[in-house]
Design an enzyme around this catalytic site. Sequence first.
Site, PDB file in Angstrom:
ATOM      1  N   HIS A 126      -2.511   5.982   4.862  1.00  0.00           N
ATOM      2  CA  HIS A 126      -1.059   6.128   5.020  1.00  0.00           C
ATOM      3  C   HIS A 126      -0.651   7.505   4.490  1.00  0.00           C
ATOM      4  CE1 HIS A 126      -0.976   2.036   6.094  1.00  0.00           C
ATOM      5  NE2 HIS A 126      -0.439   1.481   5.028  1.00  0.00           N
TER       6      HIS A 126
ATOM      7  N   CYS B 175       0.806  -1.236   0.000  1.00  0.00           N
ATOM      8  CA  CYS B 175       0.000   0.000   0.000  1.00  0.00           C
ATOM      9  C   CYS B 175       0.836   1.283   0.000  1.00  0.00           C
ATOM     10  CB  CYS B 175      -0.963   0.002   1.182  1.00  0.00           C
ATOM     11  SG  CYS B 175      -0.330  -0.769   2.660  1.00  0.00           S
TER      12      CYS B 175
HETATM   13  N1  LIG Z   1      -4.558  -3.850   5.165  1.00  0.00           N
HETATM   14  C1  LIG Z   1      -3.949  -3.196   4.172  1.00  0.00           C
HETATM   15  O1  LIG Z   1      -3.850  -1.948   4.160  1.00  0.00           O
HETATM   16  C2  LIG Z   1      -3.354  -3.955   3.017  1.00  0.00           C
HETATM   17  C3  LIG Z   1      -2.826  -3.259   1.929  1.00  0.00           C
HETATM   18  C4  LIG Z   1      -2.253  -3.970   0.856  1.00  0.00           C
HETATM   19  C5  LIG Z   1      -2.229  -5.342   0.902  1.00  0.00           C
HETATM   20  N2  LIG Z   1      -2.742  -6.001   1.978  1.00  0.00           N
HETATM   21  C6  LIG Z   1      -2.706  -7.458   1.971  1.00  0.00           C
HETATM   22  O2  LIG Z   1      -4.060  -7.927   1.856  1.00  0.00           O
HETATM   23  C7  LIG Z   1      -4.203  -9.163   2.545  1.00  0.00           C
HETATM   24  C8  LIG Z   1      -5.368  -9.040   3.530  1.00  0.00           C
HETATM   25  O3  LIG Z   1      -5.077  -8.024   4.479  1.00  0.00           O
HETATM   26  P1  LIG Z   1      -6.172  -7.506   5.531  1.00  0.00           P
HETATM   27  O4  LIG Z   1      -5.620  -6.264   6.098  1.00  0.00           O
HETATM   28  O5  LIG Z   1      -7.533  -7.492   4.925  1.00  0.00           O
HETATM   29  O6  LIG Z   1      -6.108  -8.675   6.644  1.00  0.00           O
HETATM   30  P2  LIG Z   1      -7.237  -9.087   7.709  1.00  0.00           P
HETATM   31  O7  LIG Z   1      -8.135  -7.941   8.013  1.00  0.00           O
HETATM   32  O8  LIG Z   1      -6.475  -9.704   8.832  1.00  0.00           O
HETATM   33  O9  LIG Z   1      -8.091 -10.216   6.968  1.00  0.00           O
HETATM   34  C9  LIG Z   1      -7.531 -11.448   6.593  1.00  0.00           C
HETATM   35  C10 LIG Z   1      -8.578 -12.279   5.872  1.00  0.00           C
HETATM   36  O10 LIG Z   1      -7.952 -13.457   5.413  1.00  0.00           O
HETATM   37  C11 LIG Z   1      -8.655 -14.590   5.927  1.00  0.00           C
HETATM   38  N3  LIG Z   1      -7.698 -15.685   6.149  1.00  0.00           N
HETATM   39  C12 LIG Z   1      -6.600 -15.671   6.959  1.00  0.00           C
HETATM   40  N4  LIG Z   1      -5.987 -16.876   6.911  1.00  0.00           N
HETATM   41  C13 LIG Z   1      -6.704 -17.645   6.065  1.00  0.00           C
HETATM   42  C14 LIG Z   1      -6.587 -19.001   5.628  1.00  0.00           C
HETATM   43  N5  LIG Z   1      -5.604 -19.793   6.050  1.00  0.00           N
HETATM   44  N6  LIG Z   1      -7.524 -19.473   4.761  1.00  0.00           N
HETATM   45  C15 LIG Z   1      -8.527 -18.681   4.318  1.00  0.00           C
HETATM   46  N7  LIG Z   1      -8.700 -17.395   4.702  1.00  0.00           N
HETATM   47  C16 LIG Z   1      -7.787 -16.891   5.566  1.00  0.00           C
HETATM   48  C17 LIG Z   1      -9.298 -14.113   7.205  1.00  0.00           C
HETATM   49  O11 LIG Z   1     -10.379 -14.966   7.550  1.00  0.00           O
HETATM   50  P3  LIG Z   1     -11.056 -15.034   9.028  1.00  0.00           P
HETATM   51  O12 LIG Z   1     -12.061 -13.918   9.059  1.00  0.00           O
HETATM   52  O13 LIG Z   1     -11.667 -16.366   9.058  1.00  0.00           O
HETATM   53  O14 LIG Z   1      -9.937 -14.853  10.022  1.00  0.00           O
HETATM   54  C18 LIG Z   1      -9.738 -12.723   6.756  1.00  0.00           C
HETATM   55  O15 LIG Z   1     -10.906 -12.815   5.968  1.00  0.00           O
HETATM   56  C19 LIG Z   1      -2.838  -9.445   3.202  1.00  0.00           C
HETATM   57  O16 LIG Z   1      -2.114 -10.282   2.346  1.00  0.00           O
HETATM   58  C20 LIG Z   1      -2.193  -8.083   3.260  1.00  0.00           C
HETATM   59  O17 LIG Z   1      -0.784  -8.138   3.254  1.00  0.00           O
HETATM   60  C21 LIG Z   1      -3.309  -5.346   3.022  1.00  0.00           C
END
Ligand SMILES: NC(=O)c1ccc[n+]([C@@H]2O[C@H](COP(=O)([O-])OP(=O)(O)OC[C@H]3O[C@@H](n4cnc5c(N)ncnc54)[C@H](OP(=O)(O)O)[C@@H]3O)[C@@H](O)[C@H]2O)c1
Length: 341
Positions: A249, A134
């Site tokens: 950010h 991001c």
């Molecule tokens: N947050 C940001 O600003 C941002 C920016 C760019 C990229 N990203 C990337 O986007 C991705 C998601 O980030 P997020 O911030 O949305 O994280 P998050 O809020 O922690 O959500 C993670 C999601 O993934 C699911 N999950 C985790 N482990 C899993 C598994 N083994 N099998 C299936 N589903 C699984 C979780 O399910 P449950 O609900 O069941 O736990 C939840 O739906 C990450 O790879 C992160 O690096 C994030």
Amino acid sequence: MMKKFRNNELKVAVVGASGLVGGELLHLLEKRGFPVEELKCFNTGRKIKKVKFKKKYLTCRPLSFAELINSKLVFFASTDEVSAKYAPKLATAGIWCIDDSSKFRMEKKVPLVIPEINADRISQKTRLISGPNCTTTAAALALWQIHRKFGTKELRFATYQSISGAGRGAIAQFEKEMKEYLKKGKISYRKNKYFSHPIAMNLFPQVGDFTNGATREEIKMNLELKKIWDAPYIKISSTCVRVPVLRVHSIAAWIQTEKKWHIEELKKVFQKTEGIKFSDREYSTPLMSQKRELTYVNRLQKSHINEREFKVWISMDNLYKGAALNSVQIAEYLLKKRYLD
Ligand SMILES: NC(=O)c1ccc[n+]([C@@H]2O[C@H](COP(=O)([O-])OP(=O)(O)OC[C@H]3O[C@@H](n4cnc5c(N)ncnc54)[C@H](OP(=O)(O)O)[C@@H]3O)[C@@H](O)[C@H]2O)c1
């Protein structure tokens, strides 16, 4: 109402639909009128979680390769491990995969795409497409046209990164600490997987783990930006800081160019850069910039250190353009090119 997209409706899957990025993906697919015929939502399946899409509640299900392979397009917004396990196999089977994890960003064969900059890296063959980190997206998008016109020699960044960048659990950690602070006037930090210090009433120069003195985020900014701009020669130095802001950010950026410029010329270039909103009157804050699709650029000044160096302030919603919106725009590009027919 006239349809925005002419294509047939598509079978779409969102992996990580119950997370922060997944939630915004669903919201933006609906808001931008992406032609979804059937939506399947996946998560760990550990707890029953429902998500809302077009006024309907859908239950997230545990991941299943058999179900994913029936989709035309899969958004990955969960973990590196999940993307590693499923995305390459699906892509080989012809399913379009758009991945928000960091797993494949630096792989040579995988395009790392910000559509306003390098959508042309996508072809019928590149079924697995990565979206950048991001903070990298904010810097790369904001400075892209300046780089094209004046060439970039050196970039310095100080970032101010929100808690939501570390996912849903990090926000819960912040709320717990805030409650404790308001009740007891102190925070008793307990080791957790999100941060190595309390984040409430605090900030720290660490985003991700350390390797040889640099954090993972600092390394990503360096490598990913060079790949997106196809400019391996640029020198980049960053200090990435986590701050107690929920969303958006911010970056203080110093840019040293190859060519000479006049500050009015820089303004004109920023005013014409797609995806950004430039202001030479007001500066942007996280609260103003949240849930906005644009990246905000302001506080343009000469640096007074080097005659070819200037500085700007950049704000971008990490969950929108920093992740979900960028992925939806990639999908829209696939539609436009008729790759999803
Ligand atoms: N947050 C940001 O600003 C941002 C920016 C760019 C990229 N990203 C990337 O986007 C991705 C998601 O980030 P997020 O911030 O949305 O994280 P998050 O809020 O922690 O959500 C993670 C999601 O993934 C699911 N999950 C985790 N482990 C899993 C598994 N083994 N099998 C299936 N589903 C699984 C979780 O399910 P449950 O609900 O069941 O736990 C939840 O739906 C990450 O790879 C992160 O690096 C994030």
